[in-house]
Motif scaffolding. Structure first.
Motif, PDB file in Angstrom:
ATOM      1  N   LEU A 149       0.853  -1.183   0.000  1.00  0.00           N
ATOM      2  CA  LEU A 149       0.000   0.000   0.000  1.00  0.00           C
ATOM      3  C   LEU A 149       0.892   1.236   0.000  1.00  0.00           C
ATOM      4  O   LEU A 149       1.670   1.450   0.936  1.00  0.00           O
ATOM      5  N   SER A 150       0.817   2.007  -1.080  1.00  0.00           N
ATOM      6  CA  SER A 150       1.618   3.236  -1.192  1.00  0.00           C
ATOM      7  C   SER A 150       3.095   2.946  -0.952  1.00  0.00           C
ATOM      8  O   SER A 150       3.797   3.716  -0.295  1.00  0.00           O
ATOM      9  N   CYS A 208      -1.259  -0.868  -4.568  1.00  0.00           N
ATOM     10  CA  CYS A 208      -2.254   0.193  -4.610  1.00  0.00           C
ATOM     11  C   CYS A 208      -1.619   1.488  -4.147  1.00  0.00           C
ATOM     12  O   CYS A 208      -0.665   1.492  -3.364  1.00  0.00           O
ATOM     13  N   CYS A 209      -2.149   2.591  -4.645  1.00  0.00           N
ATOM     14  CA  CYS A 209      -1.571   3.890  -4.308  1.00  0.00           C
ATOM     15  C   CYS A 209      -2.589   4.975  -4.593  1.00  0.00           C
ATOM     16  O   CYS A 209      -3.381   4.875  -5.550  1.00  0.00           O
ATOM     17  N   GLY A 210      -2.591   6.019  -3.777  1.00  0.00           N
ATOM     18  CA  GLY A 210      -3.479   7.144  -3.988  1.00  0.00           C
ATOM     19  C   GLY A 210      -3.063   7.968  -5.193  1.00  0.00           C
ATOM     20  O   GLY A 210      -1.872   8.101  -5.504  1.00  0.00           O
ATOM     21  N   GLU A 211      -4.042   8.531  -5.854  1.00  0.00           N
ATOM     22  CA  GLU A 211      -3.757   9.280  -7.078  1.00  0.00           C
ATOM     23  C   GLU A 211      -3.094  10.624  -6.807  1.00  0.00           C
ATOM     24  O   GLU A 211      -2.560  11.255  -7.723  1.00  0.00           O
ATOM     25  N   GLY A 240      -6.848   9.846  -3.110  1.00  0.00           N
ATOM     26  CA  GLY A 240      -6.174   9.771  -1.822  1.00  0.00           C
ATOM     27  C   GLY A 240      -4.721  10.154  -1.886  1.00  0.00           C
ATOM     28  O   GLY A 240      -4.119  10.228  -2.961  1.00  0.00           O
ATOM     29  N   ASN A 241      -4.161  10.379  -0.714  1.00  0.00           N
ATOM     30  CA  ASN A 241      -2.774  10.780  -0.580  1.00  0.00           C
ATOM     31  C   ASN A 241      -2.043   9.752   0.276  1.00  0.00           C
ATOM     32  O   ASN A 241      -2.544   8.646   0.502  1.00  0.00           O
ATOM     33  N   PHE A 246      -6.400   6.869   3.443  1.00  0.00           N
ATOM     34  CA  PHE A 246      -6.253   5.949   2.314  1.00  0.00           C
ATOM     35  C   PHE A 246      -5.972   4.529   2.802  1.00  0.00           C
ATOM     36  O   PHE A 246      -6.598   3.563   2.353  1.00  0.00           O
ATOM     37  N   TRP A 247      -5.045   4.366   3.749  1.00  0.00           N
ATOM     38  CA  TRP A 247      -4.623   3.024   4.163  1.00  0.00           C
ATOM     39  C   TRP A 247      -5.716   2.280   4.904  1.00  0.00           C
ATOM     40  O   TRP A 247      -5.857   1.064   4.754  1.00  0.00           O
ATOM     41  N   ASP A 248      -6.523   2.980   5.693  1.00  0.00           N
ATOM     42  CA  ASP A 248      -7.632   2.321   6.378  1.00  0.00           C
ATOM     43  C   ASP A 248      -8.648   1.782   5.369  1.00  0.00           C
ATOM     44  O   ASP A 248      -9.207   0.698   5.539  1.00  0.00           O
TER      45      ASP A 248
END
Length: 266
Positions: A149-150, A208-211, A240-241, A246-248
């Motif tokens: 994640l990120s 996965c990663c925030g845009e 998300g950042n 985002f992670w939750d």
């Protein structure tokens, strides 16, 4: 579910290390929180923290215990300080601890945990996303699926980003000379190439990663490399950042994605 806090001694690190553990436990309640328990062959997720976090941060910042309550899944959350899941140049072998010693300790303390590859997983955020991917690529014989994640998954290709976070002395204390990260055992791209050359079965990989996350490009670069080598992977992005909002949200998506047998039977 049972939530445990443990302090264990690491012979590798020669120090006490803290762990948080979530274990399936059969409970019968009238308020919608009943859970099922398992006494043998329990699937396990090693869930890794990022920079600034420790063994407690997933439990404090997300509802991870509630999210896994119906999955029959054990979750191991170790503290690894700021060592980037690496055998550091300052002689602290955190990689050896996380990749080799920690599973032995956990199986000794919790014999109900599975030893089967198909039921063993790793995930993490940011620095921990790097660590989870590193486990999947370097220890593919032990992990069926890993999720980042990120994650800082293109470490060697973006050393300028590292220097914007902390100074050169810190990074060289972890990895050695920064120009030597690329092509080393701390470079996920190199580990990917080595895995392909070995002919070993690769784990399933989820990115996965925030845009709005600065690490989005790194995750897309890793996805392209995985595709180029024919490795099964999933890349998903969304609003998300680089933060716990985002992670939750996305750890729930990761849990849905994991190939957990008990979940499939539910």
């Amino acid at each position: 579910m049972a939530f445990l806090q443990a302090n264990v001694y690491s012979n590798v690190l020669e120090m006490e290390v803290s762990l948080n553990i979530i274990l399936p436990q059969k409970t019968e309640k009238k308020i919608g929180t009943a859970t099922s328990g398992h006494s043998t062959d329990v699937p396990v997720l090693y869930l890794l923290h990022g920079m600034g976090g420790n063994h407690s941060v997933w439990e404090r910042r997300t509802s991870i215990e509630r999210y896994v309550s119906d999955l029959g899944l054990a979750v191991i959350m170790p503290s690894t300080d700021l060592a980037w899941y690496t055998d550091t140049t300052y002689d602290m072998p955190y990689w050896t601890f996380i990749a080799e010693e920690l599973p032995v300790i956990c199986h000794e303390l919790f014999p109900q945990l599975t030893k089967k590859r198909e039921k063993t997983f790793a995930a993490g955020l940011s620095m921990g996303g790097y660590g989870a991917l590193k486990l999947g690529l370097a220890k593919s014989e032990h992990f069926a699926a890993v999720a980042s994640l990120s994650g800082a998954v293109d470490l060697a290709g973006r050393t300028d980003d590292l220097l914007s976070i902390k100074g050169k002395n810190y990074w060289e204390g972890i990895f050695g000379p920064m120009e030597q990260i690329q092509g080393s055992v701390n470079d996920p791209m190199f580990l990917l190439e080595q895995l392909v050359k070995s002919g070993k079965e690769a784990p399933k990989i989820f990115l996965c990663c925030g845009e709005e996350d600065p690490l989005l490009y790194a995750n897309k670069t890793m996805a392209q490399a995985l595709a180029g080598h024919g490795i099964e992977y999933t890349l998903e992005t969304g609003p998300g950042n680089h933060d716990w909002i985002f992670w939750d949200q996305w750890i729930q998506r990761v849990l849905d994605w994991l190939p957990i047998e008990s979940k499939e039977k539910a």
